[in-house]
Design a protein around this motif. Structure first.
Motif, short mmCIF file in Angstrom:
data_model
loop_
_atom_site.label_atom_id
_atom_site.label_comp_id
_atom_site.label_asym_id
_atom_site.label_seq_id
_atom_site.Cartn_x
_atom_site.Cartn_y
_atom_site.Cartn_z
N TRP A 92 0.81 -1.21 0.00
CA TRP A 92 0.00 0.00 0.00
C TRP A 92 0.85 1.26 0.00
N ARG A 93 2.09 1.16 0.39
CA ARG A 93 2.97 2.33 0.35
C ARG A 93 3.63 2.50 -1.02
N SER A 94 3.50 1.50 -1.85
CA SER A 94 4.00 1.63 -3.22
C SER A 94 2.98 2.39 -4.07
N PRO A 95 3.39 3.38 -4.81
CA PRO A 95 2.43 4.16 -5.61
C PRO A 95 2.00 3.46 -6.90
N ASP A 96 2.66 2.36 -7.24
CA ASP A 96 2.44 1.76 -8.55
C ASP A 96 1.77 0.40 -8.55
N TYR A 105 -0.76 -1.16 -6.72
CA TYR A 105 -2.23 -1.26 -6.75
C TYR A 105 -2.79 -0.84 -8.10
N SER A 109 -5.74 6.35 1.46
CA SER A 109 -5.32 7.36 0.48
C SER A 109 -5.26 6.77 -0.92
N MET A 110 -4.76 5.56 -1.03
CA MET A 110 -4.67 4.90 -2.34
C MET A 110 -6.05 4.60 -2.90
N SER A 136 -7.67 7.81 -4.16
CA SER A 136 -6.94 8.61 -5.14
C SER A 136 -7.74 8.75 -6.43
N THR A 146 -1.82 4.60 4.38
CA THR A 146 -1.73 4.81 2.93
C THR A 146 -2.79 4.02 2.17
#
Length: 613
Positions: free
Chosen positions: A372-376, A378, A427-428, A431, A424
């Protein structure tokens, strides 16, 4: 033991919570956090979900303002300032968690008006009046460390031996391992003693990651070009006929006798918590923790699930994998993420890498936080699911794409499980105004009737296999939809959050979907088929799936007018004649932790389906 509550109300200078307004962990109570970190092992500390101060009332605690600390398996209490940690109860013994609509007499002013009264009912051993055990003491089997505790003081000495942990000491022969050839029809073979290969997978030749992600030495870059030839990582959740009915009957009789004796030795007790913070979410966290516990502990009865988690069949409470530091885990996760996100990746390589991510997440919960802390990752999985679910020819699926879709959905479901306190994640999901989450839900729902090409020349066995792959996908989709429904229901109960991820938003989004009605109808049909079948117990994995389907169908009936009408019109007679709560008792053995909650859900479900318009 703690600061007593006065008639004029709770003093306002006490730190209110570790939980912020959005229900996530925050470090605003450094004294308690430092106490827990200093006096508990890392394994125990990492399993603390949330803590919040409440007024506590029980048999051994009378109106005391204390820290209430929730872990994966237990509720603990500590004083102001914290001096010792005492166990209040184990989720294993909880029978209900509910809100009470009243105004406590011992509070006054604003504290009395905004207080949240939570009652937790649980079972405890009835030791008689002469030797009545305090409610806060441990309910587990006695151990040398437990014998040192008393009702007045619960020392932290030896606490790491008392608390259940999903981890064990490092082992030279155990690690995160993934071997596609060892998985057939949902059964994973034991991999102890296997030879460490020179490569992690056909698509990852880097030897640095061998400590975590290993494949069988039989796999290399010369693997078969068709993913359809690779067995899927799914648990066969359909019931199997018993081969030794005599021994099964004997075991069932012994279990029944044991359960009756246990019931006679137990009594109901209550723990009352009064939250006085206007932003308190302790009730939601209690429900979420209990729900996660009954699902996880039921799955732990399944040997296939235990092996996936790296837990020995002979020692179900000890998990076998390398204890790797945070930095090392981040490094290896980054390598795997980089390979997954590379351009022009072949379907087979993508499938093998996703298998590694799937198994690694079972073996190490830290992967969920990193995901979940990776922006890519998910967005990448949602995109993969959306593209693969479209099929090759106007919705026609090949075996390769069914396998890939099922694996992606299983990974997403695993990432949702027990990550509600990860900041996060919300937030994800929110987004781009929830665009990614909407894409995931729209891709998740599909036509339950398998569409094969008109020109197919596959044999009958191949077509049967395709139908089974489709059923596996629909099972996985039901589990993921359950996770989303639980997430949104919790958000719906907290209006102060102000975000749009509610259960109403989900059903409004899915309402125009052309396959929503048949998809929901399939879930209802599976409930009827399982409950009207032969009267043998279902497997632990199928019991969890049944519970998840109950929950999803109940949400459809409560929050969607069109789905409620569709279910009542199409399945009212089936539920009336074939679905009985008494039949569920035969399907779900009493020793399954999920049995009683599932029976309560079924009672609510039946009431709504059969009620008159």
């Amino acid at each position: 033991m703690g600061r007593r509550v006065r008639e004029r109300g709770v003093k306002g200078d006490i730190p209110m919570a570790r939980t912020s307004a959005d229900g996530l962990l925050c470090q605003n109570n450094s004294k308690l956090d430092s106490f827990l970190k200093r006096n508990t092992s890392r394994d125990v500390y990492e399993r603390i979900r949330v803590y919040e101060p409440c007024v506590v009332v029980s048999e051994s605690v009378k109106k005391v303002f204390m820290h209430v600390i929730l872990t994966d398996e237990r509720v603990y209490l500590s004083e102001f300032p914290p001096r010792a940690l005492r166990e209040a109860l184990s989720f294993r013994h909880v029978t209900s968690i509910e809100l009470i609509n009243d105004l406590p007499d011992f509070l006054s002013g604003q504290e009395r008006e905004r207080s949240l009264h939570i009652r937790v009912v649980y079972t405890a051993k009835d030791t008689g009046k002469k030797s009545k055990r305090p409610k806060g003491s441990s309910k587990n089997k006695p151990s040398p460390t437990q014998g040192l505790n008393s009702s007045a003081r619960h020392s932290l000495e030896g606490m790491s031996h008392i608390l259940l942990s999903t981890r064990s000491a490092p082992s030279e022969s155990s690690s995160w391992r993934i071997s596609p050839t060892s998985m057939s029809d949902g059964v994973l073979e034991e991999e102890e003693g296997s030879v460490i290969p020179k490569r992690r997978s056909a698509s990852c030749p880097n030897p640095d990651v061998l400590g975590l992600f290993n494949t069988s030495p039989t796999h290399s870059s010369s693997s078969s070009p068709s993913v359809a030839l690779l067995p899927s990582i799914t648990t066969d959740q359909r019931p199997l006929a018993f081969s030794h009915r005599g021994s099964d009957l004997t075991r069932e009789m012994r279990r029944t006798i044991t359960e009756k004796q246990k019931e006679e030795d137990e009594k109901e007790e209550e723990l009352h918590l009064y939250a006085v913070s206007p932003s308190s979410r302790i009730f939601l966290h209690l429900q979420s923790s209990w729900n996660s516990y009954i699902i996880r502990s039921t799955l732990m009865l399944d040997p296939v699930y235990r092996r996936r988690c790296g837990i020995s069949s002979f020692s179900p409470r000890k998990q076998k994998y390398h204890k790797i530091g945070w930095e090392r885990t981040c490094h290896l996760f980054g390598q795997l993420s980089g390979e997954l996100l590379q351009e022009n990746i072949r379907l087979e390589s993508l499938y093998l890498l996703l298998q590694e991510l799937h198994t690694a997440t079972y073996r190490n919960p830290t992967i969920k936080k990193l995901f979940w802390r990776s922006p890519d990752l998910y967005p990448f999985l949602v995109k993969t699911l959306a593209e693969s679910s479209q099929g090759d020819q106007e919705g026609v699926h090949t075996a390769d794409r069914l396998l890939l879709c099922t694996l992606v959905v299983q990974i997403l479901s695993l990432m949702f499980r027990e990550t509600e306190i990860e900041p996060t994640r919300l937030s994800m999901l929110m987004s781009k105004q929830g665009a990614l989450t909407a894409d995931m839900l729209l891709a998740l729902v599909c036509d339950p009737d398998l569409q094969l090409p008109d020109s197919t020349k596959d044999s009958k066995s191949s077509i049967t296999k395709m139908h089974r792959l489709q059923a596996d996908y629909l099972d996985a989709a039901s589990a993921l939809l359950f996770e989303v429904v639980v997430l949104c229901q919790e958000a719906s109960r907290t209006t102060s959050l102000g975000h749009f991820l509610t259960i109403g938003w989900v059903f409004r989004l899915l309402k125009p979907h052309p396959f929503l009605l048949p998809f929901v109808g399939y879930q209802a049909q599976q409930v009827v088929l399982v409950l009207s079948g032969p009267q043998y117990p279902v497997s632990p994995s199928q019991a969890v799936l049944l519970y998840q389907r109950f929950h999803v169908l109940l949400a459809c009936l409560q929050h969607s007018t069109c789905l409620s009408k569709y279910i009542r019109t199409g399945f009212k007679e089936e539920f009336r004649y074939y679905v009985k709560t008494s039949g569920l008792e035969d399907k779900l053995p009493h020793h399954y932790p999920i049995s009683q909650p599932a029976q309560r859900l079924l009672s609510q479900l039946l009431s709504l389906v059969l009620q008159k318009p």
